[in-house]
Motif scaffolding. Structure first.
Motif, PDB file in Angstrom:
ATOM      1  N   ALA A  48       6.906  28.986 -20.363  1.00  0.00           N
ATOM      2  CA  ALA A  48       8.087  29.774 -20.709  1.00  0.00           C
ATOM      3  C   ALA A  48       7.801  30.743 -21.852  1.00  0.00           C
ATOM      4  O   ALA A  48       8.204  31.910 -21.806  1.00  0.00           O
ATOM      5  N   LEU A  49       7.112  30.276 -22.882  1.00  0.00           N
ATOM      6  CA  LEU A  49       6.785  31.164 -24.002  1.00  0.00           C
ATOM      7  C   LEU A  49       5.830  32.262 -23.556  1.00  0.00           C
ATOM      8  O   LEU A  49       5.914  33.406 -24.026  1.00  0.00           O
ATOM      9  N   GLY A  50       4.914  31.937 -22.644  1.00  0.00           N
ATOM     10  CA  GLY A  50       4.010  32.945 -22.113  1.00  0.00           C
ATOM     11  C   GLY A  50       4.718  34.000 -21.293  1.00  0.00           C
ATOM     12  O   GLY A  50       4.229  35.127 -21.152  1.00  0.00           O
ATOM     13  N   GLU A  51       5.883  33.629 -20.734  1.00  0.00           N
ATOM     14  CA  GLU A  51       6.702  34.571 -19.981  1.00  0.00           C
ATOM     15  C   GLU A  51       7.684  35.299 -20.893  1.00  0.00           C
ATOM     16  O   GLU A  51       8.574  36.007 -20.408  1.00  0.00           O
ATOM     17  N   ASN A  52       7.517  35.109 -22.209  1.00  0.00           N
ATOM     18  CA  ASN A  52       8.327  35.793 -23.225  1.00  0.00           C
ATOM     19  C   ASN A  52       9.803  35.396 -23.191  1.00  0.00           C
ATOM     20  O   ASN A  52      10.677  36.187 -23.557  1.00  0.00           O
ATOM     21  N   LEU A  53      10.081  34.155 -22.756  1.00  0.00           N
ATOM     22  CA  LEU A  53      11.440  33.644 -22.858  1.00  0.00           C
ATOM     23  C   LEU A  53      11.727  33.281 -24.315  1.00  0.00           C
ATOM     24  O   LEU A  53      10.815  32.921 -25.073  1.00  0.00           O
ATOM     25  N   GLY A  54      12.980  33.335 -24.701  1.00  0.00           N
ATOM     26  CA  GLY A  54      13.366  32.913 -26.036  1.00  0.00           C
ATOM     27  C   GLY A  54      13.194  31.420 -26.198  1.00  0.00           C
ATOM     28  O   GLY A  54      13.087  30.677 -25.208  1.00  0.00           O
ATOM     29  N   LEU A  55      13.193  30.959 -27.443  1.00  0.00           N
ATOM     30  CA  LEU A  55      12.952  29.546 -27.707  1.00  0.00           C
ATOM     31  C   LEU A  55      13.983  28.654 -27.040  1.00  0.00           C
ATOM     32  O   LEU A  55      13.636  27.615 -26.457  1.00  0.00           O
ATOM     33  N   SER A  56      15.254  29.033 -27.071  1.00  0.00           N
ATOM     34  CA  SER A  56      16.294  28.211 -26.450  1.00  0.00           C
ATOM     35  C   SER A  56      16.078  28.110 -24.947  1.00  0.00           C
ATOM     36  O   SER A  56      16.170  27.023 -24.363  1.00  0.00           O
ATOM     37  N   GLU A  57      15.772  29.221 -24.293  1.00  0.00           N
ATOM     38  CA  GLU A  57      15.511  29.219 -22.852  1.00  0.00           C
ATOM     39  C   GLU A  57      14.263  28.397 -22.523  1.00  0.00           C
ATOM     40  O   GLU A  57      14.220  27.671 -21.520  1.00  0.00           O
ATOM     41  N   ALA A  58      13.238  28.523 -23.363  1.00  0.00           N
ATOM     42  CA  ALA A  58      12.001  27.776 -23.146  1.00  0.00           C
ATOM     43  C   ALA A  58      12.255  26.273 -23.236  1.00  0.00           C
ATOM     44  O   ALA A  58      11.738  25.483 -22.433  1.00  0.00           O
ATOM     45  N   LEU A  59      13.065  25.864 -24.214  1.00  0.00           N
ATOM     46  CA  LEU A  59      13.404  24.446 -24.355  1.00  0.00           C
ATOM     47  C   LEU A  59      14.195  23.944 -23.155  1.00  0.00           C
ATOM     48  O   LEU A  59      13.981  22.825 -22.684  1.00  0.00           O
ATOM     49  N   GLU A  60      15.099  24.762 -22.663  1.00  0.00           N
ATOM     50  CA  GLU A  60      15.897  24.363 -21.500  1.00  0.00           C
ATOM     51  C   GLU A  60      14.997  24.101 -20.289  1.00  0.00           C
ATOM     52  O   GLU A  60      15.158  23.099 -19.583  1.00  0.00           O
ATOM     53  N   LEU A  61      14.044  24.987 -20.043  1.00  0.00           N
ATOM     54  CA  LEU A  61      13.138  24.795 -18.920  1.00  0.00           C
ATOM     55  C   LEU A  61      12.273  23.555 -19.122  1.00  0.00           C
ATOM     56  O   LEU A  61      12.074  22.759 -18.197  1.00  0.00           O
ATOM     57  N   ALA A  62      11.745  23.386 -20.343  1.00  0.00           N
ATOM     58  CA  ALA A  62      10.863  22.253 -20.627  1.00  0.00           C
ATOM     59  C   ALA A  62      11.597  20.924 -20.484  1.00  0.00           C
ATOM     60  O   ALA A  62      11.038  19.950 -19.939  1.00  0.00           O
ATOM     61  N   ILE A  63      12.823  20.854 -20.951  1.00  0.00           N
ATOM     62  CA  ILE A  63      13.613  19.618 -20.842  1.00  0.00           C
ATOM     63  C   ILE A  63      13.915  19.307 -19.385  1.00  0.00           C
ATOM     64  O   ILE A  63      13.812  18.152 -18.935  1.00  0.00           O
ATOM     65  N   ALA A  64      14.276  20.318 -18.609  1.00  0.00           N
ATOM     66  CA  ALA A  64      14.555  20.085 -17.192  1.00  0.00           C
ATOM     67  C   ALA A  64      13.305  19.598 -16.470  1.00  0.00           C
ATOM     68  O   ALA A  64      13.362  18.655 -15.669  1.00  0.00           O
ATOM     69  N   ALA A  65      12.169  20.222 -16.751  1.00  0.00           N
ATOM     70  CA  ALA A  65      10.921  19.820 -16.102  1.00  0.00           C
ATOM     71  C   ALA A  65      10.545  18.390 -16.459  1.00  0.00           C
ATOM     72  O   ALA A  65      10.138  17.596 -15.596  1.00  0.00           O
ATOM     73  N   ALA A  66      10.677  18.026 -17.742  1.00  0.00           N
ATOM     74  CA  ALA A  66      10.330  16.683 -18.191  1.00  0.00           C
ATOM     75  C   ALA A  66      11.307  15.642 -17.636  1.00  0.00           C
ATOM     76  O   ALA A  66      10.908  14.525 -17.276  1.00  0.00           O
ATOM     77  N   SER A  67      12.583  15.993 -17.565  1.00  0.00           N
ATOM     78  CA  SER A  67      13.584  15.059 -17.031  1.00  0.00           C
ATOM     79  C   SER A  67      13.318  14.777 -15.561  1.00  0.00           C
ATOM     80  O   SER A  67      13.425  13.636 -15.094  1.00  0.00           O
ATOM     81  N   ARG A  68      12.966  15.804 -14.813  1.00  0.00           N
ATOM     82  CA  ARG A  68      12.636  15.611 -13.398  1.00  0.00           C
ATOM     83  C   ARG A  68      11.370  14.761 -13.255  1.00  0.00           C
ATOM     84  O   ARG A  68      11.266  13.929 -12.348  1.00  0.00           O
ATOM     85  N   ALA A  69      10.408  14.955 -14.157  1.00  0.00           N
ATOM     86  CA  ALA A  69       9.119  14.266 -14.060  1.00  0.00           C
ATOM     87  C   ALA A  69       9.261  12.751 -14.089  1.00  0.00           C
ATOM     88  O   ALA A  69       8.513  12.044 -13.412  1.00  0.00           O
ATOM     89  N   VAL A  70      10.204  12.238 -14.872  1.00  0.00           N
ATOM     90  CA  VAL A  70      10.312  10.779 -15.005  1.00  0.00           C
ATOM     91  C   VAL A  70      10.912  10.127 -13.771  1.00  0.00           C
ATOM     92  O   VAL A  70      10.931   8.901 -13.659  1.00  0.00           O
TER      93      VAL A  70
END
Length: 313
Positions: free
Chosen positions: A264-286
């Motif tokens: 997300a950061l590499g795609e130049n998303l803002g920190l809040s957007e990057a966290l949202e994507l990371a949390i969703a990805a991690a939540s799905r992973a479990v």
């Protein structure tokens, strides 16, 4: 939008042998375990695989022996879209394996010790790293990295001058005062609650503002397991809630968070957007067994976010 650059992930890759157990034995005790399955895993390799799965341009470097297992590990990474062309070799090393036991809704990981030999980057790898983009590492591997007589703070400073931005996954260990040279100038530090406590004690995120300025750290992220994550970037605290999901295997959830955040950061998303994507990805992973359960396309993550939008923790 600016062009996305290649992200480098330097760290561990291993064969994860999974077992289940009714309970975890104590000292001088014994328990029965059941062998389940083997997966290609490893903390940094998992993060790299997640990054590639989302569509990121991904390079991975580790130090392995020349065994058939090492060839299998590299082939598996390549199949996921992760380049291993800069892999380092040392025939004297043991095979890279982890033993993972699922018990009591948690996991216990036993890591085969492979030593702490220096990792001397090739000229080609150094040249590739001296280009803009992110570099995702653990603290242990940061200490082992060498190139052109440089190491530690000097090597990382050299890479930063060429536009390479450091994301350090400090996981459960956090850091000690003697580690500050390796953290200096990092764009992002990621810790879970335990690691943050080891590093800073019982303190609010905003309380580390002066420390961040002194060490030129851009953002500190504290992951909160099912509760989500929070970040402080020197200006304000950003909190993102997690998702209530059926938990199958928490192995690799933190790695998924880090890989998705880097994408997300590499795609130049803002920190809040990057966290949202990371949390969703991690939540799905479990919800999936195996260390690479978090590997998914951006479309799959977006479908998860839509499906579980009403189930935020």
């Amino acid at each position: 939008m600016a062009e996305a650059h290649t992200a480098f992930f330097i760290g561990d890759v291993a064969l994860d042998d999974y077992f289940t157990a009714e309970r975890w034995p104590g000292i001088a005790d014994k328990a029965y375990v059941r062998e389940v399955k083997s997966y290609v895993g490893g903390m940094i390799a998992n993060a790299a695989s997640v990054h590639a799965g989302l569509g990121g341009r991904t390079e991975f470097i580790s130090l392995l022996n020349d065994s058939p297992l090492s060839a299998r590990l590299c082939a598996a990474m390549e199949e996921l879209g992760v380049s291993t062309r800069h892999m380092l070799r040392d025939p004297s090393l043991a095979d890279s394996r982890n033993l993972i036991f699922l018990t009591g809704g948690e996991h216990v990981v036993l890591i085969i010790e492979m030593g702490d030999q220096p990792m001397h980057l090739t000229d080609e790898a150094l040249a590739a790293l001296r280009t803009p983009g992110h570099l995702y590492m653990s603290l242990g591997r940061t200490k082992r990295l060498r190139a052109e007589g440089l190491q530690g703070r000097e090597l990382l400073a050299d890479l930063r001058r060429h536009g390479r931005r450091l994301i350090l996954d400090l996981d459960v260990d956090g850091f000690a005062d003697g580690d500050l040279d390796y953290l200096h100038g990092a764009e992002v530090l990621i810790m879970n609650q335990i690691g943050f406590g080891h590093a800073f004690g019982d303190i609010d995120l905003a309380g580390i503002n002066a420390w961040m300025r002194q060490n030129e750290v851009g953002t500190v992220i504290r992951t909160l397991a099912a509760a989500g994550a929070e970040a402080f970037d020197g200006e304000g605290r950003i909190a993102v809630r997690g998702y209530t999901v059926p938990v199958v295997d928490v192995t690799g959830a933190g790695d998924t968070f880090g890989g998705a955040l880097t994408y997300a950061l590499g795609e130049n998303l803002g920190l809040s957007e990057a966290l949202e994507l990371a949390i969703a990805a991690a939540s799905r992973a479990v919800t999936i067994e195996g260390p690479q359960g978090g590997v998914a396309s951006l479309e799959t993550i977006e479908k998860f976010r839509t499906e579980f939008a009403g189930r935020r923790s």
